[in-house]
Design an enzyme around this catalytic site. Structure first.
Site: not given
Ligand SMILES: NC(=O)c1ccc[n+]([C@@H]2O[C@H](COP(=O)([O-])OP(=O)(O)OC[C@H]3O[C@@H](n4cnc5c(N)ncnc54)[C@H](OP(=O)(O)O)[C@@H]3O)[C@@H](O)[C@H]2O)c1
Ligand SMILES: NC(=O)c1ccc[n+]([C@@H]2O[C@H](COP(=O)([O-])OP(=O)(O)OC[C@H]3O[C@@H](n4cnc5c(N)ncnc54)[C@H](OP(=O)(O)O)[C@@H]3O)[C@@H](O)[C@H]2O)c1
Lengths: 104, 469, 104, 469
Positions: D392
């Protein structure tokens, strides 16, 4: 006991307020240190509150005279302090829109 | 209930004061800060005045009216008089605090009342001491800044001075303690009067040994005292608004004083007891080395050719009231596509932010006023550094010469520009009273004369010149 | 009256402390937001003070039991909170001397 | 006197707590902050324990010992479990507050005492409400984060849910008011018990409708609640230390929550009542477009050729525990004179600062961790953007596609780099449950697989490669 409890509330208020003061003032733009001086000047004239409480009540005349002078003195600071600050700040112009005018 | 309303008003006023100072962190929001302050103050006054015990209104009304009558003109003073005005209003503030404290004491001791708890009495003593010494001290400071004839500019020092002052303070403190121990004693009112007298005297003696040019720092320190006096009053009246507002002012004074001392590379004690101004005589007439004077014509040509011109304003610009002429010069150069920046030293002039206000008055956008730390890296790229009545703040000795009284004070590296033009009237030194090697460097050319005239000449040259082609 | 006067001191303390909190936290380095969470966590366990004052005095047993559980709960937070914060912070290294390590 | 000593200790503790948080503003001073916190806490505990009225020590000692016994292991959890741990300790905090409030109430109402002023009682009710709802709420949150089987990950929603919850709250509040009006009534203890029960229930219902991935935000909000509970306790016990510390935590929770919501471009209400997680099902299976896969060999060559490589870590790196492998890759590239920077998105991962801690754990100097706003301008100069399990936070739809649920959320402009390598295991979307156009752009090459393995491969390639020549 009441006194002491009051005493400590006051100390707490004082210490916390000092923390706020130090934090806020340290971030005042250097551009504005002269207006800052006149603004704090006006604010410290808050002593007017105490002055009114001495000049207003039904106290002996001499006491009330002291209070009245104090009201006058503080009032002068309030008026001149705020006015001159405003006057100085009016002079600060940026070529950008005010919104962007942040130069800490 | 009304008590709660008043407290609520005080709470809101407190918050507004905090925001007022917070909004001063950028010119964009600064004016909002003033309005917040005004509203807070109005609220506080209204709430207090509405207190049931306040039954006599006439005198207060008169006092308020007089306050406006005196305050409005006081806010119209020329910008060069701002330091004096500040000092003067500190005097008023100190007076108010002192009087309220006195009134409260005689009121309560008169009733021989239990109101005079040890804590309260201590607070009253502190309030009166701080209030009255701020009163006379600020008056002295204002006098020195205004250069009133019967107040000596030069620091007046005599052997054992500091001891005497400290002695006075100790006596006052001792009396204070005595009063605290037995506030309703027969002799207490007399002792109290003595404390007042000593405070008034101490204020004078505190300032006498300090040179006129150190007054800005002193004023900042007096701000802190005034703030503390308000805090003490707050303790006496158990008024949290007073405590907070006082604390805010106290910290403001403290921080400004620290900034100034840092920028002058001096310590509090040195300012307060160092009688620095003396140095002025000491090394005033340093052996006169060779100045290279330049004509206005020559200077204006060089300026026109330049890409980047850095103007370094100083106290001289303030004295000469040259800011508007500087503005015209700025316009002329801009017209020719020359980049013009102003290098602002934290203690250029005689009060913090002095140069900024003057230049702002001349409608120069504050976005072109660059702080020392930001401009210094660019100085080597500057084709011309135009020093307008600045001296100490561009004195390279501060960097190199360990023996110099200003050694270690951060300066604006005007000497690193390709060419330096320096405008001053004479060969006299500046505030620190020392010669300035910059003026003797081979890249420096002096433009002797009053800043306003000299720059006026420059502008005439250019507008004339631009008129031709 | 005493109550109300106390009441207002407490409100003042609360408001001022909130100002400080907002000012200070807003300037915490983003690098350290995770440790920050665990640190505030430990600090909010200050509730232990209240817990002790319920568990310690000569109160009926059931009251003191509640207090004791509260002491245990807060103590857990204090210990784990500070330890894990320290553990995380130990991991942050810069190549510069710490002194320079300022990246707001 | 002892009273004064205690108050003094509390004052110092307060100051220490402020400094503790202040020093967190840079990693250089952060640890000093922890020590300040510890000292402050020790001081507060010691001072309270020494109070004369504290006569029974055994139980307290036992509780303290147990606290250590449980606390120490709790501080050893793996970094991926930090969110759960935080939630869990909020539960403890809420419990403590709730219990103290309850104890005080039954104590005072038992004595039918005048202690229960309207103000005090109100504070107690607030303390108990906040405390107990934080307790169960945090437990639920911890469960969801730990992915405990019997707590549904997906948001559980049913029609009229919010109305029901609000209803509950209103009932509790109403009961509270009744108690405040007549705290010593016969029915008061029962009503109080009801309030407790409602609070506990409300905590559960509040969390159920929120998706597992929203928990970090919820936790921040629960921090705020825990803080407010402490404040309320402070009001009850007239303890200014509690009030201050509580206020500090409250603001901390509030600000973190705001930062997260801003970075996710969502509103509080949306997080709390939006049941955002649903979207995950909604658009989970977007029509699968063309991915271009790349081999590890190819990728490692491109990386070696690059001048500037920007690594964009995301939640996937945390899941895969790949940070140590990333460190090895970082070393390999550095060895080849490649500049490597890490682009840290404020909400990458699942808690604020998640990526920073992981990378710090792998000994990567925090001076190479660059915030989104600082790195984005440099992205066009980047030869390679290596996306490690981020999704994301690099989804260009946030910039362009108004229809996208994350539209408007600031992202890291990985798509502006010359080449993009993206490591993920599958075609599944990320937290927001939406496809990511970045993966389909012609400059992007996918490296499918677990982040740890893939990067391990890359490193092997390079070390092998570097071994040859
Ligand atoms: N940081 C905060 O405080 C917080 C709080 C609330 C919400 N969020 C939300 O969390 C999200 C964070 O974004 P992000 O880009 O960091 O993470 P993400 O959008 O959740 O994407 C995580 C990605 O990692 C991949 N993945 C998962 N396990 C993996 C593994 N073992 N090896 C390789 N790839 C792996 C997943 O694809 P695959 O499954 O295909 O591997 C997924 O595409 C945002 O939408 C944010 O709004 C963050
Ligand atoms: N800003 C503060 O808050 C503050 C507070 C306390 C002390 N100070 C001290 O004040 C000094 C400020 O440094 P500065 O360089 O701004 O000023 P400065 O060192 O005092 O020098 C002022 C220069 O202006 C020249 N000058 C005076 N009137 C002039 C006129 N009408 N036309 C042209 N030139 C004129 C003087 O030379 P001529 O007489 O030959 O013309 C003098 O060289 C520093 O030493 C600082 O430590 C500042």
């Amino acid at each position: 006991m009441h006194a002491t409890s009051d005493f400590w509330s006051q100390i707490f208020v004082f210490v916390l307020a000092t923390f706020i003061g130090l934090g806020v003032i340290r971030r005042v733009s250097r551009l504005l240190h002269t207006p800052l001086m006149s603004l704090t000047n006006a604010i410290s004239a808050i002593a007017v509150v105490g002055a009114i409480l001495v000049a207003g009540p039904d106290y002996p005349i001499p006491i009330r005279i002291l209070g009245t002078i104090a009201v006058f003195a503080s009032m002068t600071n309030i008026v001149s302090g705020f006015l001159i600050t405003e006057r100085m700040l009016k002079m600060f112009k940026s070529e950008q829109k005010p919104g962007e005018g942040k130069r800490p | 209930m009304s008590y709660n309303l008043v407290q609520l008003a005080y709470l809101i006023a407190t918050a507004l004061f905090v925001f007022a100072l917070h909004w001063m962190n950028t010119p964009a929001t600064a004016r909002r800060g003033v309005y917040a302050g005004v509203v807070g103050m109005a609220l506080a006054v209204a709430a207090t005045w509405a207190e049931p015990e306040v039954v006599h209104h006439l005198w207060i009304v008169i006092a308020v009216v007089l306050g406006f009558a005196v305050g409005v003109p006081l806010s119209r003073v020329p910008l060069t008089a701002v330091p004096q005005r500040t000092a003067l209003s500190h005097a008023f503030g100190g007076l108010a605090a002192g009087l309220v404290g006195t009134a409260k004491f005689y009121l309560w001791s008169g009733e021989g009342s239990a109101e005079l708890t040890g804590f309260r009495t201590t607070a009253i003593i502190a309030e009166v001491l701080l209030g009255f010494l701020t009163f006379t001290g600020s008056l002295m400071a204002a006098g020195k800044l205004q250069e009133v004839k019967w107040i000596p500019q030069r620091p007046v020092t005599y052997p054992g001075q500091n001891i005497t002052n400290m002695g006075l303070l100790v006596v006052a403190a001792a009396l204070g303690v005595a009063i605290v121990l037995d506030p309703t004693a027969a002799w207490a009112p007399v002792a109290f009067a003595a404390v007042m007298a000593l405070a008034l005297l101490f204020g004078v003696l505190l300032i006498i040994p300090i040179g006129g040019a150190d007054m800005p720092t002193v004023i900042a320190i007096l701000t802190a005292y005034a703030g503390l006096a308000a805090v003490a009053m707050g303790f006496v009246l158990d008024n949290k608004l007073l405590i907070t507002a006082g604390a805010l002012d106290g910290s403001s004074g403290l921080i400004l004083a620290i900034i100034m001392c840092k920028a002058m590379n001096r310590s509090f004690t040195n300012v307060l007891f160092g009688a620095f101004g003396q140095v002025q005589q000491a090394s005033a007439g340093g052996e006169a080395r060779e100045y290279k004077a330049e004509t206005v014509e020559g200077a204006s040509q060089v300026l026109e050719q330049a890409n980047l011109v850095v103007i370094v304003p100083g106290y001289g610009m303030a004295v000469a009231q040259a800011q508007h002429k500087v503005r015209e010069l700025y316009d002329q150069l801009k017209k020719r596509g020359v980049t013009v920046k102003f290098a602002i030293h934290p203690v250029a002039g005689r009060m913090p932010g002095h140069m900024n206000v003057l230049l702002a008055e001349a409608d120069i956008p504050y976005t072109d006023l660059v702080e020392m730390d930001e401009i210094n890296p660019d100085m080597p790229q500057a084709d011309v550094a135009l020093v307008v009545g600045a001296n100490d703040v561009v004195n390279p000795a501060a960097r190199s010469d360990k023996s110099s009284p200003i050694y270690g004070m951060p300066i604006i590296d005007a000497d690193r520009a390709r060419t330096v033009f320096a405008i001053k009237r004479s060969k006299n030194p500046g505030f620190a009273g020392i010669d300035n090697a910059l003026y003797f460097s081979d890249k420096t050319w002096m433009l002797f004369g009053d800043a306003k005239n000299v720059i006026g000449e420059l502008v005439k040259q250019m507008s004339g010149g631009s008129g031709m082609h």
